[in-house]
Enzyme design. Sequence first.
Site, PDB file in Angstrom:
ATOM      1  N   HIS A 119      45.344  43.605  44.812  1.00  0.00           N
ATOM      2  CA  HIS A 119      45.973  42.380  45.313  1.00  0.00           C
ATOM      3  C   HIS A 119      45.752  41.292  44.275  1.00  0.00           C
ATOM      4  O   HIS A 119      44.611  40.982  43.918  1.00  0.00           O
ATOM      5  CB  HIS A 119      45.387  41.960  46.660  1.00  0.00           C
ATOM      6  CG  HIS A 119      46.042  40.720  47.220  1.00  0.00           C
ATOM      7  ND1 HIS A 119      47.121  40.769  48.082  1.00  0.00           N
ATOM      8  CD2 HIS A 119      45.774  39.405  47.016  1.00  0.00           C
ATOM      9  CE1 HIS A 119      47.487  39.535  48.389  1.00  0.00           C
ATOM     10  NE2 HIS A 119      46.688  38.690  47.755  1.00  0.00           N
ATOM     11  N   CYS A 120      46.831  40.700  43.805  1.00  0.00           N
ATOM     12  CA  CYS A 120      46.742  39.699  42.737  1.00  0.00           C
ATOM     13  C   CYS A 120      47.021  38.307  43.302  1.00  0.00           C
ATOM     14  O   CYS A 120      48.147  38.026  43.730  1.00  0.00           O
ATOM     15  CB  CYS A 120      47.743  40.026  41.625  1.00  0.00           C
ATOM     16  SG  CYS A 120      47.706  38.833  40.264  1.00  0.00           S
ATOM     17  N   PRO A 121      46.035  37.408  43.312  1.00  0.00           N
ATOM     18  CA  PRO A 121      46.282  36.055  43.828  1.00  0.00           C
ATOM     19  C   PRO A 121      47.225  35.252  42.946  1.00  0.00           C
ATOM     20  O   PRO A 121      47.852  34.296  43.420  1.00  0.00           O
ATOM     21  CB  PRO A 121      44.880  35.430  43.860  1.00  0.00           C
ATOM     22  CG  PRO A 121      44.107  36.191  42.833  1.00  0.00           C
ATOM     23  CD  PRO A 121      44.645  37.589  42.868  1.00  0.00           C
ATOM     24  N   ASN A 125      50.563  38.295  45.962  1.00  0.00           N
ATOM     25  CA  ASN A 125      51.160  39.524  46.484  1.00  0.00           C
ATOM     26  C   ASN A 125      50.315  40.706  46.035  1.00  0.00           C
ATOM     27  O   ASN A 125      49.527  40.605  45.087  1.00  0.00           O
ATOM     28  CB  ASN A 125      52.588  39.683  45.962  1.00  0.00           C
ATOM     29  CG  ASN A 125      53.413  40.641  46.800  1.00  0.00           C
ATOM     30  OD1 ASN A 125      52.922  41.236  47.756  1.00  0.00           O
ATOM     31  ND2 ASN A 125      54.670  40.805  46.438  1.00  0.00           N
TER      32      ASN A 125
END
Length: 265
Positions: A119-121, A125
């Site tokens: 999960h990439c802030p 997403n």
Amino acid sequence: MGLRMHFAIDPTGWCCITWVFFIWIYNSLFIPRLILFPHYDEGHISSALIICYYLASLCCVTSLVRASITDPGRLQQNPNIPHSERDWWQLCNKCNMMRPKRSHHCSRCGHCVRRMDHHCPWINNCVGEDNHWLFLQLCFYTQVLSFYTLVLDFCHYYYFQPLTPVNAELFVFKHELAFLRLSTCMGLLMFGGISALFYTQLMGILTDTTTIEKMSHSCDEISKPRKAWQQTFAEVFGTRWKILWFVPFRKRQPLRVPYHFTNSV
């Protein structure tokens, strides 16, 4: 472009992606205004440099927006599981849904994602099966745009011919040095950080291993190549045409590979 859209309700993610958009807008606005257009008007550079800069900027923001809003591979309710592949599905102990192996439950988004990498802030997403290719393009074009910006900042002071004095009362020219110093700092941070991230992503594809799998397996297990690199890249980008791996304006057509030919977590 025929993509399912996805939005994560995460304040931290919204702050991160807002900062990323600010950096893109800052460099896309001030670098042409302070460097490219003035030197072009005086005949120091060709129009090709301006076109290439805006093309890199367009590819960067396109991959950013699409990676942020594209469904990463969220599993649907009551999936239709082929009888021949039922042994390669498992029950998620968090959402009680059947999912193919190599899927993972994201605690931020609250659902399972096929072949989830992380999960990439910074894009607010998950990075999964359906948007991993866009995330790789984002890393690549961010490096290109950051490096291009650093080169222009350097050439403006040490290589290009001096500009004819302009209206020094204009805000952008009055504070030109501060704008370019800030641009250089952001370029160095973005290029250094994204280069390290891009390297880890490429190594993961070459070994056909996601970031989550790297964290749960030993180094010896994840260092062994499992498929030909052309095959793993083709599966991520959805095409075997290598030139299309760099195009963020297309629709990805997934290469249908049965789950029992992929690696399980």
